[in-house]
Structure formats: structure tokens, C-alpha cells
Design an enzyme around this catalytic site. Structure first.
Site, PDB file in Angstrom:
ATOM      1  N   CYS A 104       6.269  -5.673  15.331  1.00 13.39           N
ATOM      2  CA  CYS A 104       5.891  -4.829  16.471  1.00 13.39           C
ATOM      3  C   CYS A 104       4.450  -5.151  16.886  1.00 13.39           C
ATOM      4  CB  CYS A 104       6.014  -3.358  16.100  1.00 13.39           C
ATOM      5  SG  CYS A 104       7.696  -2.907  15.642  1.00 13.39           S
ATOM      6  N   GLU A 158       0.804  -1.208   0.000  1.00 13.55           N
ATOM      7  CA  GLU A 158       0.000   0.000   0.000  1.00 13.55           C
ATOM      8  C   GLU A 158       0.847   1.273   0.000  1.00 13.55           C
ATOM      9  OE1 GLU A 158      -4.157  -1.435   1.846  1.00 13.55           O
ATOM     10  OE2 GLU A 158      -2.656  -0.936   3.340  1.00 13.55           O
ATOM     11  N   CYS A 194       1.392  -2.997  15.307  1.00  8.82           N
ATOM     12  CA  CYS A 194       1.413  -2.689  13.872  1.00  8.82           C
ATOM     13  C   CYS A 194       0.753  -3.804  13.067  1.00  8.82           C
ATOM     14  CB  CYS A 194       2.862  -2.494  13.419  1.00  8.82           C
ATOM     15  SG  CYS A 194       3.024  -2.297  11.634  1.00  8.82           S
ATOM     16  N   CYS A 247      -1.561   5.520   9.843  1.00  9.13           N
ATOM     17  CA  CYS A 247      -0.333   4.810  10.231  1.00  9.13           C
ATOM     18  C   CYS A 247      -0.660   3.473  10.884  1.00  9.13           C
ATOM     19  CB  CYS A 247       0.445   5.592  11.285  1.00  9.13           C
ATOM     20  SG  CYS A 247       0.835   7.227  10.804  1.00  9.13           S
ATOM     21  N   CYS A 274       6.671  -7.478   7.073  1.00 11.56           N
ATOM     22  CA  CYS A 274       7.781  -6.981   7.888  1.00 11.56           C
ATOM     23  C   CYS A 274       8.175  -8.061   8.876  1.00 11.56           C
ATOM     24  CB  CYS A 274       7.351  -5.711   8.630  1.00 11.56           C
ATOM     25  SG  CYS A 274       8.709  -4.938   9.550  1.00 11.56           S
ATOM     26  N   CYS A 289       3.517   8.416   1.304  1.00 10.02           N
ATOM     27  CA  CYS A 289       4.034   7.422   2.250  1.00 10.02           C
ATOM     28  C   CYS A 289       4.164   6.105   1.497  1.00 10.02           C
ATOM     29  CB  CYS A 289       3.039   7.315   3.408  1.00 10.02           C
ATOM     30  SG  CYS A 289       3.453   6.024   4.589  1.00 10.02           S
TER      31      CYS A 289
END
Ligand code: SAH
Ligand code: SF4
Length: 388
Positions: free
Chosen positions: A119, A95, A122, A357, A115, A108
Site C-alpha cells: 500500500c 514489531e 504504509c 499505525c 508485506c 498489536c
């Protein structure tokens, strides 16, 4: 020649393109011309490049392509934020988000499909990891967004950044790029570096060093390399002011604990003398938002030239975490500012289209066992809830 073997020009920086053109006997200025056609005029076929020799165009058409990842969907938020979902093959999608503001337009972009850092707060981290993006896929996001947004601007459907505002506008639709989408950019170093070079190149996107931001969860050795190779603006995802809590929220902290991370920040700043580090701190209700955390954060801020950006947590299913109430965020910010720490609170944009975010999830065919690991780890160490 087979399509797959062709070179995608979107992924070559200035030096690589010059080398390619040089192998065909072309002079460096030909490479620069070609670069401007591709990145500044958004050309994806070679016939239109009329100031290039016919033979050269023929060679290009035979051996090269200009190809961004295919767009799956485009969404537009009520606040003007736009989000694209790009297909990067084998069931993976990434995205990209454009955030228009009065004085700037920020894109962004993503650096990985998924990933590995995982975390707790996230949604990308919860999806696991499939692969690193190639530079052509990283730059492809910018190439595509710029083309779409400029076409909109030309047809006067979109005001230019800063139009009518008091702040000196940057007339480009995309004035800033932040590597804050899916993925940890410093774990895909080489492809990210090529992409950064293109963003700064005057024959490509021509952005100034301070208008390009890499956000990292703290990959210390790669922060040192970036300082040497391309010291753009650096944001560091801190999220916790002590090792015990950071170990749980940002598992990479177990490898590079706070003392090492802060030392790396100071080494970075030595290469960017007038800069500061932006520490990102996602505000999690009852987890990292107590006055004691603010006091610890103030001690950290005293060690590094920095600004603190508090980010209201954007919840997603399975996180098990809550956003700090806005009154708590305000008090926390005030504590920091009273101690002289420059602090901002990030405005949540595009949450009606899941573009805020940490909500970027795309589609990731997990090739790791991160999702299982997170579940096991959560049962073993539930995050301690504290009182604000
Ligand atoms: N991997 C890099 C860059 C991508 S994440 C990094 O971690 O810095 C970009 C930013 O979004 C980081 O500061 C991250 O902590 C923040 N973020 C992640 N999940 C979030 C969530 N659910 N709500 C708000 N911010 C989040
Ligand atoms: Fe990865 Fe950044 Fe999300 Fe952490 S916050 S899981 S490093 S994308």
C-alpha cells in the site's frame, strides 16, 4: 536431538498439542495442563511443571521447546505505549506494540516479515516482503508481552486496565489483540488461524471472539474461510471509496475490487450476526479526504453493517503523502455522522517511538522486488491530488 528439530510448543493449538501428547500415551487433560503452564503461567522450562509426571517432563525437555523470538529492543513512549522489536532470523525483525487505555489494554501484533500488498501509505509495504511468520512467532509476541506486562503489574509499576475508570475493566493487562502490525494476516492464513485459536482457547489466552481483531486489506477468499473457521472481529482497510483511487492506494483492489469486497463483508457478517465490520480509512491530505469522498463513503456504509474508523496518516520518509489537517478530519467525520454512519477518529499513540499505525517497519530483507515496483509505479501513476 538437535535444537532446531524440537517442536516449539508456542505454535501448537489445543488439538495439535493433544495429538502430540497422545502420541506419547498422554491423556487430553495432560495437554490442557501443559497448555496452561506455557500460555497462562509463561513457563519456558519443564522442571517447574511439578504437577506433570517426571517422565513426561523428561520427554518434553528432550523433544520440545517454548521459545518466543528474541527481543532486540524495547521502547516506551511518553503516553505509556510500548514497542518491542523481535529478531526473527536472517536479518529480519518484526514489531509489536502495546497500547494501554483506561478500559482496556490492546496488543498489536505482526503476522509477516514485510508485506506483499505494498500500500502506498504504509511503511511496512514499502519495505518489501521476506516471509510469513510461524504461529510460534505470532503467538510468541503475545506470550512475551503478557509475561513482561504482568511482571510489571505484579511489581505495581503499571496500573491494571480500567483501574479507577468508570468503564467495567478487564483485569487482564492484555484484554484485546489486534492483528494490525506488520503484514497481511490473511495472506498467512494457516499460521494466523492457529494463532487465533490459541488466543480464544480458555486453556491459553481465553480472549472472547470480539476482543480479537483481524485487519485485512481485503483478501476476499480468505475472508470467506475465516468466517467459517474462526469469525473474530474483522477490520477492513478501505482507504478509498471508489475503485480508481483504491487501485492506487491498496493495489490488492485490482484483484478484489470494491463490489467483491463489500459482498465478502456481508457474507462474513452472516457468520457473526451481531457484529459489524470496521472500515479503516487513513486520511491523506488532498488524496481521499474531499467532501465527494465522504459522499461516496456514505454510499458504501449503507451497503454493509459497519463503523468507520478514520486514521490520521502517520507520515514516514519516502511516502510523499501528507496527513489531512485535523480540521478536515473533523469535517469529514461530521459529514459521515450527519448521514448516520458511526464514525470514530483513531487517536495517534506512541508516535514518539514510531509505534503508531503504519510506522512499524522492523527490518525486512526483501525477497521480492516490491520496492522497485513501487518506485516504478509511482512514476507511472502519480496519485491525483484533489481539493477538499
Ligand atoms: N495488512 C493489514 C493489517 C496491518 S496494517 C491491513 O492492511 O489491514 C494495519 C492498519 O494500519 C491498516 O488499516 C493500515 O491501513 C494502517 N496504516 C498503514 N500505514 C499507515 C500510516 N502510514 N498511517 C496510518 N495508518 C496506516
Ligand atoms: Fe500490507 Fe496492511 Fe501495510 Fe497494506 S497497510 S502494505 S496490507 S501491512
Amino acid at each position: 536431538m538437535n535444537e532446531i528439530e524440537r517442536v516449539n510448543l508456542l505454535g501448537l493449538d489445543g488439538a495439535e498439542l493433544t495429538a502430540l501428547v497422545g502420541r506419547w500415551g498422554g491423556k487430553p487433560f495432560r495437554a490442557r495442563q501443559l497448555q496452561r503452564w506455557v500460555h497462562q503461567r509463561g513457563a519456558d522450562t519443564f522442571d517447574a511443571m511439578t504437577d506433570l509426571a517426571r517422565d513426561f517432563r523428561g520427554q518434553l525437555a528432550q523433544e520440545c521447546v517454548v521459545q518466543a523470538p528474541a527481543v532486540v529492543t524495547e521502547q516506551k513512549s511518553a503516553d505509556g505505549t510500548r514497542k518491542w522489536l523481535f529478531d526473527v532470523g536472517q536479518g529480519n525483525a518484526i514489531e509489536t506494540v502495546f497500547i494501554p487505555e483506561d478500559d482496556r489494554g490492546t496488543l498489536c501484533i505482526s503476522s509477516q516479515a514485510g508485506c506483499t500488498v505494498a500500500c502506498r501509505f504504509c511503511s511496512t509495504g514499502h519495505q518489501g516482503f521476506n516471509r510469513n511468520l510461524h504461529a510460534s512467532e505470532i503467538i510468541g509476541q503475545l506470550w512475551w508481552a503478557r509475561k513482561v506486562l504482568e511482571a510489571d503489574l505484579a511489581s505495581a509499576r503499571l496500573p491494571a486496565a480500567g483501574a479507577g475508570g468508570a468503564v467495567q475493566p478487564d483485569s487482564r493487562v492484555i484484554s484485546n489483540v489486534v492483528m494490525m502490525g506488520m503484514g497481511e494476516p490473511l495472506l498467512n492464513y494457516d499460521q494466523v488461524l492457529t494463532s487465533l485459536r490459541l488466543m480464544l482457547d480458555d486453556n491459553a489466552y481465553g480472549l472472547s471472539r470480539r476482543r480479537v481483531t483481524v485487519s485485512t486489506s481485503g483478501v476476499v477468499p480468505m475472508m470467506d474461510r475465516l468466517a467459517q473457521d474462526c469469525p473474530v472481529a474483522l477490520a477492513v482497510s478501505l482507504h478509498a471509496p471508489n475503485d480508481a483511487l483504491r487501485d492506487e492506494l491498496v493495489p490488492l483492489n485490482r484483484k478484489y475490487p470494491l463490489a467483491e469486497l463489500l459482498a465478502a463483508c456481508n457474507r462474513y457478517l452472516a457468520h457473526a450476526p451481531r457484529d459489524f465490520i470496521t472500515f479503516e480509512y487513513v486520511m491523506l491530505d488532498g488524496v481521499n479526504d474531499a467532501d465527494e469522498h465522504a459522499r461516496e463513503l456514505i454510499r458504501i456504509a449503507a451497503q454493509v453493517r459497519c463503523k468507520i474508523n478514520l486514521i490520521p496518516f502517520n507520515p514516514f520518509p519516502q511516502s510523499g503523502l501528507k496527513r489531512s489537517p485535523s480540521a478536515r478530519v473533523r469535517i469529514f467525520a461530521q459529514r459521515l455522522m450527519d448521514a448516520g454512519v458511526i464514525t470514530t477518529v483513531r487517536k495517534t499513540r506512541g508516535d514518539d517511538i514510531d509505534a503508531a499505525c503504519g510506522q512499524l517497519a522492523g527490518e525486512v530483507r526483501d525477497r521480492t522486488r516490491i520496492t522497485e515496483r513501487i518506485a516504478a509505479q509511482r512514476q507511472a501513476i502519480p496519485i491525483k491530488q484533489v481539493h477538499a
